[in-house]
Design a protein around this motif. Structure first.
Motif, PDB file in Angstrom:
ATOM      1  N   SER A   8       0.828  -1.215   0.000  1.00  0.00           N
ATOM      2  CA  SER A   8       0.000   0.000   0.000  1.00  0.00           C
ATOM      3  C   SER A   8       0.857   1.258   0.000  1.00  0.00           C
ATOM      4  O   SER A   8       0.316   2.357  -0.058  1.00  0.00           O
ATOM      5  CB  SER A   8      -0.894   0.051   1.249  1.00  0.00           C
ATOM      6  N   GLY A   9       2.172   1.113   0.130  1.00  0.00           N
ATOM      7  CA  GLY A   9       2.984   2.309   0.366  1.00  0.00           C
ATOM      8  C   GLY A   9       4.349   2.296  -0.277  1.00  0.00           C
ATOM      9  O   GLY A   9       4.503   1.903  -1.439  1.00  0.00           O
ATOM     10  N   SER A  10       5.332   2.711   0.513  1.00  0.00           N
ATOM     11  CA  SER A  10       6.660   3.019  -0.038  1.00  0.00           C
ATOM     12  C   SER A  10       7.384   1.784  -0.570  1.00  0.00           C
ATOM     13  O   SER A  10       8.190   1.875  -1.492  1.00  0.00           O
ATOM     14  CB  SER A  10       7.515   3.700   1.022  1.00  0.00           C
ATOM     15  N   GLY A  11       7.109   0.633   0.013  1.00  0.00           N
ATOM     16  CA  GLY A  11       7.652  -0.594  -0.570  1.00  0.00           C
ATOM     17  C   GLY A  11       9.131  -0.847  -0.326  1.00  0.00           C
ATOM     18  O   GLY A  11       9.793  -1.462  -1.167  1.00  0.00           O
ATOM     19  N   THR A  12       9.646  -0.418   0.824  1.00  0.00           N
ATOM     20  CA  THR A  12      11.065  -0.740   1.087  1.00  0.00           C
ATOM     21  C   THR A  12      11.243  -2.243   1.319  1.00  0.00           C
ATOM     22  O   THR A  12      12.270  -2.809   0.949  1.00  0.00           O
ATOM     23  CB  THR A  12      11.639   0.045   2.289  1.00  0.00           C
ATOM     24  N   ASN A  13      10.242  -2.887   1.910  1.00  0.00           N
ATOM     25  CA  ASN A  13      10.315  -4.351   2.047  1.00  0.00           C
ATOM     26  C   ASN A  13      10.209  -5.038   0.693  1.00  0.00           C
ATOM     27  O   ASN A  13      10.912  -6.013   0.437  1.00  0.00           O
ATOM     28  CB  ASN A  13       9.234  -4.862   2.998  1.00  0.00           C
ATOM     29  N   LEU A  14       9.336  -4.523  -0.161  1.00  0.00           N
ATOM     30  CA  LEU A  14       9.256  -5.036  -1.526  1.00  0.00           C
ATOM     31  C   LEU A  14      10.631  -4.962  -2.179  1.00  0.00           C
ATOM     32  O   LEU A  14      11.089  -5.915  -2.814  1.00  0.00           O
ATOM     33  CB  LEU A  14       8.246  -4.207  -2.334  1.00  0.00           C
ATOM     34  N   GLN A  15      11.306  -3.824  -2.016  1.00  0.00           N
ATOM     35  CA  GLN A  15      12.631  -3.645  -2.615  1.00  0.00           C
ATOM     36  C   GLN A  15      13.612  -4.701  -2.101  1.00  0.00           C
ATOM     37  O   GLN A  15      14.383  -5.287  -2.872  1.00  0.00           O
ATOM     38  CB  GLN A  15      13.168  -2.239  -2.292  1.00  0.00           C
ATOM     39  N   LEU A  85       2.567 -10.105   2.114  1.00  0.00           N
ATOM     40  CA  LEU A  85       1.969  -8.822   2.466  1.00  0.00           C
ATOM     41  C   LEU A  85       3.095  -7.955   3.018  1.00  0.00           C
ATOM     42  O   LEU A  85       3.690  -8.283   4.047  1.00  0.00           O
ATOM     43  CB  LEU A  85       0.870  -9.010   3.517  1.00  0.00           C
ATOM     44  N   ALA A  86       3.395  -6.866   2.303  1.00  0.00           N
ATOM     45  CA  ALA A  86       4.530  -6.023   2.689  1.00  0.00           C
ATOM     46  C   ALA A  86       4.047  -4.589   2.837  1.00  0.00           C
ATOM     47  O   ALA A  86       4.145  -3.789   1.908  1.00  0.00           O
ATOM     48  CB  ALA A  86       5.650  -6.130   1.650  1.00  0.00           C
ATOM     49  N   GLY A  87       3.487  -4.291   4.001  1.00  0.00           N
ATOM     50  CA  GLY A  87       2.918  -2.967   4.189  1.00  0.00           C
ATOM     51  C   GLY A  87       1.605  -2.837   3.447  1.00  0.00           C
ATOM     52  O   GLY A  87       1.271  -1.773   2.930  1.00  0.00           O
ATOM     53  N   PHE A  88       0.856  -3.944   3.384  1.00  0.00           N
ATOM     54  CA  PHE A  88      -0.470  -3.939   2.746  1.00  0.00           C
ATOM     55  C   PHE A  88      -1.474  -3.621   3.841  1.00  0.00           C
ATOM     56  O   PHE A  88      -1.686  -4.423   4.754  1.00  0.00           O
ATOM     57  CB  PHE A  88      -0.737  -5.317   2.130  1.00  0.00           C
ATOM     58  N   ASN A 106       3.171 -12.350   6.207  1.00  0.00           N
ATOM     59  CA  ASN A 106       3.050 -10.917   6.510  1.00  0.00           C
ATOM     60  C   ASN A 106       4.258 -10.504   7.335  1.00  0.00           C
ATOM     61  O   ASN A 106       4.823 -11.318   8.061  1.00  0.00           O
ATOM     62  CB  ASN A 106       1.778 -10.667   7.318  1.00  0.00           C
ATOM     63  N   ILE A 107       4.647  -9.233   7.208  1.00  0.00           N
ATOM     64  CA  ILE A 107       5.683  -8.702   8.092  1.00  0.00           C
ATOM     65  C   ILE A 107       5.070  -7.652   9.001  1.00  0.00           C
ATOM     66  O   ILE A 107       4.258  -6.824   8.558  1.00  0.00           O
ATOM     67  CB  ILE A 107       6.888  -8.143   7.323  1.00  0.00           C
ATOM     68  N   HIS A 108       5.444  -7.734  10.278  1.00  0.00           N
ATOM     69  CA  HIS A 108       4.907  -6.813  11.280  1.00  0.00           C
ATOM     70  C   HIS A 108       6.081  -6.201  12.045  1.00  0.00           C
ATOM     71  O   HIS A 108       7.004  -6.915  12.431  1.00  0.00           O
ATOM     72  CB  HIS A 108       3.971  -7.578  12.230  1.00  0.00           C
ATOM     73  N   PRO A 109       6.019  -4.870  12.295  1.00  0.00           N
ATOM     74  CA  PRO A 109       7.191  -4.197  12.868  1.00  0.00           C
ATOM     75  C   PRO A 109       7.282  -4.252  14.398  1.00  0.00           C
ATOM     76  O   PRO A 109       7.584  -3.241  15.030  1.00  0.00           O
ATOM     77  CB  PRO A 109       7.043  -2.764  12.361  1.00  0.00           C
ATOM     78  N   VAL A 169      13.991  -0.509  12.877  1.00  0.00           N
ATOM     79  CA  VAL A 169      13.261  -1.774  12.702  1.00  0.00           C
ATOM     80  C   VAL A 169      13.230  -2.157  11.224  1.00  0.00           C
ATOM     81  O   VAL A 169      13.372  -3.325  10.868  1.00  0.00           O
ATOM     82  CB  VAL A 169      11.842  -1.688  13.306  1.00  0.00           C
ATOM     83  N   LYS A 170      13.061  -1.161  10.348  1.00  0.00           N
ATOM     84  CA  LYS A 170      12.990  -1.474   8.911  1.00  0.00           C
ATOM     85  C   LYS A 170      14.269  -2.140   8.415  1.00  0.00           C
ATOM     86  O   LYS A 170      14.220  -3.055   7.586  1.00  0.00           O
ATOM     87  CB  LYS A 170      12.676  -0.228   8.084  1.00  0.00           C
ATOM     88  N   THR A 171      15.411  -1.670   8.916  1.00  0.00           N
ATOM     89  CA  THR A 171      16.679  -2.307   8.528  1.00  0.00           C
ATOM     90  C   THR A 171      16.634  -3.802   8.873  1.00  0.00           C
ATOM     91  O   THR A 171      17.080  -4.637   8.083  1.00  0.00           O
ATOM     92  CB  THR A 171      17.855  -1.631   9.260  1.00  0.00           C
TER      93      THR A 171
HETATM   94  C1  GRF Z   1       6.665  -2.074   7.558  1.00  0.00           C
HETATM   95  O1  GRF Z   1       7.067  -1.483   8.745  1.00  0.00           O
HETATM   96  C2  GRF Z   1       5.923  -3.355   7.817  1.00  0.00           C
HETATM   97  O2  GRF Z   1       6.370  -4.034   8.939  1.00  0.00           O
HETATM   98  C3  GRF Z   1       4.518  -2.865   8.034  1.00  0.00           C
HETATM   99  O3  GRF Z   1       4.358  -1.819   7.107  1.00  0.00           O
HETATM  100  C4  GRF Z   1       5.621  -1.229   6.829  1.00  0.00           C
HETATM  101  C5  GRF Z   1       5.802  -1.230   5.347  1.00  0.00           C
HETATM  102  O4  GRF Z   1       6.922  -0.484   4.963  1.00  0.00           O
HETATM  103  N1  GRF Z   1       3.570  -3.957   7.885  1.00  0.00           N
HETATM  104  P1  GRF Z   1       7.462  -0.492   3.461  1.00  0.00           P
HETATM  105  O5  GRF Z   1       6.325  -0.031   2.572  1.00  0.00           O
HETATM  106  O6  GRF Z   1       7.910  -1.881   3.131  1.00  0.00           O
HETATM  107  O7  GRF Z   1       8.593   0.489   3.468  1.00  0.00           O
END
Ligand code: GRF
Length: 200
Positions: A8-15, A85-88, A106-109, A169-171
């Motif tokens: 749904s957003g910036s997608g750093t996890n997607l990257q 699911l990566a920030g969905f 899913n990833i949760h921070p 946490v994102k790192t």
């Molecule tokens: C991450 O912090 C993830 O854990 C959460 O949403 C965020 C998504 O960040 N579910 P990004 O879009 O991958 O940068």
């Protein structure tokens, strides 16, 4: 194995997943990115990597099930094996969870089972814990409640802001998610009938 990433957003996890998928020993490739937000920056990341994208706007659907069904049609037509699911930022229906049981992460921070839901870093700072981190888990119908695959920890430092903590946490997320997806797509783990992880 073919993987779709929902964002749904910036997608750093997607990257992080794209980068890992391009390594020669990767057991998976990202072949589809789905966003419910038309201008999510993650869509540009996908296009940059020549990955097919589609936008499914939840506001165009009367119910959660109809929204999920449309996404499922896209997943089917791309022969997707696994879903991340990566920030969905949508809750998926029980029906969708059941369809992708054992094949959706899913990833949760936070370090689950602590700090489920939204505003996670705020919850962490308010609780005053000195360690946080992230969790990659199978998606079940309990929000942020499915069986855990990988976790990584980071310290909570004095005077951290939500943004400081989010960044740290994102790192950790960017390592934990590819690691979990490799475990799943190389059949080193599976979800048992009882909802617990089986290590093979
Ligand atoms: C991450 O912090 C993830 O854990 C959460 O949403 C965020 C998504 O960040 N579910 P990004 O879009 O991958 O940068």
């Amino acid at each position: 194995k073919k993987v779709a990433v929902l964002i749904s957003g910036s997608g750093t996890n997607l990257q992080a997943l794209i980068d890992d998928s391009l390594k020669h020993d990767s057991p998976y490739s990202i072949t589809l990115v789905v966003s419910n937000v038309a201008d999510a920056y993650g869509l540009q990341r996908a296009q940059q990597a020549s990955i097919q994208t589609c936008v499914v706007d939840h506001k165009q659907f009367k119910s959660r099930e109809e929204f999920d069904n449309r996404i499922d049609q896209h997943l089917k037509s791309h022969n997707i094996d696994f879903v991340c699911l990566a920030g969905f930022m949508r809750i998926v229906s029980d029906q969708f969870v059941e369809k992708w049981r054992g094949r959706m992460l899913n990833i949760h921070p936070s370090l689950l089972p602590s700090f489920k839901g939204l505003h996670v870093h705020r919850q962490v700072l308010q609780a005053g814990v000195r360690v946080s981190g992230c969790t990659v888990h199978f998606v079940s119908n309990e929000l942020d409640g499915g069986a855990i695959l990988t976790q990584a920890t980071v310290p909570v430092l004095p005077n951290d802001t939500e943004d400081d903590l989010c960044e740290r946490v994102k790192t950790a997320e960017h390592k934990a998610f590819p690691e979990a997806l490799r475990l799943l797509t190389s059949q080193k783990v599976m979800l048992g009938q009882d909802g617990r992880v089986i290590w093979l």
